[in-house]
Design a protein around this motif. Structure first.
Motif, mmCIF file in Angstrom:
data_model
loop_
_atom_site.group_PDB
_atom_site.id
_atom_site.type_symbol
_atom_site.label_atom_id
_atom_site.label_comp_id
_atom_site.label_asym_id
_atom_site.label_seq_id
_atom_site.Cartn_x
_atom_site.Cartn_y
_atom_site.Cartn_z
ATOM 1 N N LEU A 130 31.356 43.670 28.590
ATOM 2 C CA LEU A 130 32.573 43.763 27.783
ATOM 3 C C LEU A 130 33.558 44.753 28.394
ATOM 4 O O LEU A 130 34.761 44.470 28.493
ATOM 5 C CB LEU A 130 32.221 44.169 26.353
ATOM 6 N N LEU A 131 33.054 45.881 28.846
ATOM 7 C CA LEU A 131 33.922 46.866 29.513
ATOM 8 C C LEU A 131 34.514 46.291 30.792
ATOM 9 O O LEU A 131 35.682 46.526 31.100
ATOM 10 C CB LEU A 131 33.145 48.144 29.815
ATOM 11 N N GLY A 132 33.723 45.534 31.536
ATOM 12 C CA GLY A 132 34.220 44.901 32.755
ATOM 13 C C GLY A 132 35.330 43.904 32.466
ATOM 14 O O GLY A 132 36.317 43.819 33.207
ATOM 15 N N ILE A 133 35.179 43.152 31.387
ATOM 16 C CA ILE A 133 36.219 42.199 30.985
ATOM 17 C C ILE A 133 37.500 42.933 30.617
ATOM 18 O O ILE A 133 38.594 42.556 31.054
ATOM 19 C CB ILE A 133 35.725 41.319 29.810
ATOM 20 N N LEU A 134 37.365 43.994 29.831
ATOM 21 C CA LEU A 134 38.547 44.778 29.439
ATOM 22 C C LEU A 134 39.233 45.388 30.657
ATOM 23 O O LEU A 134 40.460 45.387 30.750
ATOM 24 C CB LEU A 134 38.144 45.869 28.446
ATOM 25 N N ARG A 135 38.438 45.879 31.601
ATOM 26 C CA ARG A 135 38.987 46.463 32.829
ATOM 27 C C ARG A 135 39.762 45.405 33.609
ATOM 28 O O ARG A 135 40.880 45.644 34.058
ATOM 29 C CB ARG A 135 37.850 47.040 33.676
ATOM 30 N N VAL A 145 40.413 37.080 37.723
ATOM 31 C CA VAL A 145 40.150 35.946 36.822
ATOM 32 C C VAL A 145 38.718 35.459 37.010
ATOM 33 O O VAL A 145 38.005 35.203 36.028
ATOM 34 C CB VAL A 145 41.171 34.808 37.053
ATOM 35 N N LEU A 146 38.277 35.346 38.255
ATOM 36 C CA LEU A 146 36.892 34.943 38.509
ATOM 37 C C LEU A 146 35.905 35.959 37.941
ATOM 38 O O LEU A 146 34.860 35.587 37.393
ATOM 39 C CB LEU A 146 36.661 34.750 40.004
ATOM 40 N N SER A 147 36.241 37.224 38.044
ATOM 41 C CA SER A 147 35.392 38.275 37.486
ATOM 42 C C SER A 147 35.292 38.145 35.970
ATOM 43 O O SER A 147 34.209 38.302 35.386
ATOM 44 C CB SER A 147 35.950 39.646 37.874
ATOM 45 N N ILE A 148 36.400 37.834 35.322
ATOM 46 C CA ILE A 148 36.394 37.653 33.862
ATOM 47 C C ILE A 148 35.538 36.457 33.471
ATOM 48 O O ILE A 148 34.735 36.531 32.534
ATOM 49 C CB ILE A 148 37.834 37.502 33.318
ATOM 50 N N VAL A 149 35.674 35.343 34.192
ATOM 51 C CA VAL A 149 34.875 34.154 33.878
ATOM 52 C C VAL A 149 33.384 34.460 34.045
ATOM 53 O O VAL A 149 32.563 34.113 33.184
ATOM 54 C CB VAL A 149 35.305 32.947 34.756
ATOM 55 N N THR A 150 33.038 35.140 35.131
ATOM 56 C CA THR A 150 31.638 35.518 35.368
ATOM 57 C C THR A 150 31.125 36.413 34.246
ATOM 58 O O THR A 150 30.046 36.177 33.688
ATOM 59 C CB THR A 150 31.502 36.250 36.719
ATOM 60 N N ASP A 151 31.889 37.443 33.920
ATOM 61 C CA ASP A 151 31.460 38.384 32.879
ATOM 62 C C ASP A 151 31.381 37.712 31.514
ATOM 63 O O ASP A 151 30.494 38.020 30.715
ATOM 64 C CB ASP A 151 32.383 39.600 32.828
ATOM 65 N N MET A 152 32.283 36.775 31.229
ATOM 66 C CA MET A 152 32.237 36.070 29.939
ATOM 67 C C MET A 152 30.989 35.183 29.857
ATOM 68 O O MET A 152 30.343 35.120 28.803
ATOM 69 C CB MET A 152 33.497 35.239 29.725
#
Length: 152
Positions: free
Chosen positions: A57-62, A97-104
């Motif tokens: 969640l923190l990674g997504i927010l970042r 964006v790829l990081s967000i998809v992975t983290d989600m």
């Protein structure tokens, strides 16, 4: 770096802290399951999953914060002749964006593995758990094949 946003830096530190706490908890849970230590493993598994979810969640927010900053920079430079700088920023947008998809995808699975009663914990069918893990893994392989750079 001095030009890094304070909120991004704070989220990064909290994410690192959650990760540093997650790993020992997971190892204790595994050791309890293997009979190496005499503890109940369920609490340790729950704690490690909660820390993993918090880290994601923190990674997504970042990443969202970085995306908003990049969007602002791209709008400011619109119409100017900085093609290399804009190209790098667009590559960084893609990477975030790829990081967000992975983290989600990983966050969805982390919540699924928490004890029943918390959001959708335990409710995913096996095919969805596998699909989310596969998506996360394929993006990770893609990013690794690009050298982990912002040019991915």
């Amino acid at each position: 770096p001095q030009d890094e946003d304070g909120l991004v830096r704070g989220l990064s530190v909290l994410c690192n802290l959650a990760n540093q706490l997650y790993y020992p908890c997971e190892h204790v849970a595994w050791a309890a399951d293997a009979g190496i230590v005499r503890l109940g493993s369920q609490r340790w598994w729950t704690l490690s999953m909660a820390l993993w979810a918090f880290s994601l969640l923190l990674g997504i927010l970042r990443s969202l914060r970085i995306l908003f900053q990049l969007r602002r920079k791209l709008q400011q430079h619109r119409g100017t002749s900085l093609p290399l700088s804009q190209k790098k920023m667009k590559a960084q947008v893609k990477a975030e964006v790829l990081s967000i998809v992975t983290d989600m995808a990983d966050l969805s699975n982390a919540i699924h593995w928490l004890p029943p009663g918390f959001l959708w914990a335990g409710r995913f069918p096996p095919w969805l758990v596998g699909l989310l893990g596969t998506i996360s893994s394929l993006i990770g392989i893609y990013q690794a094949s690009k050298g982990g750079s912002s040019e991915a």
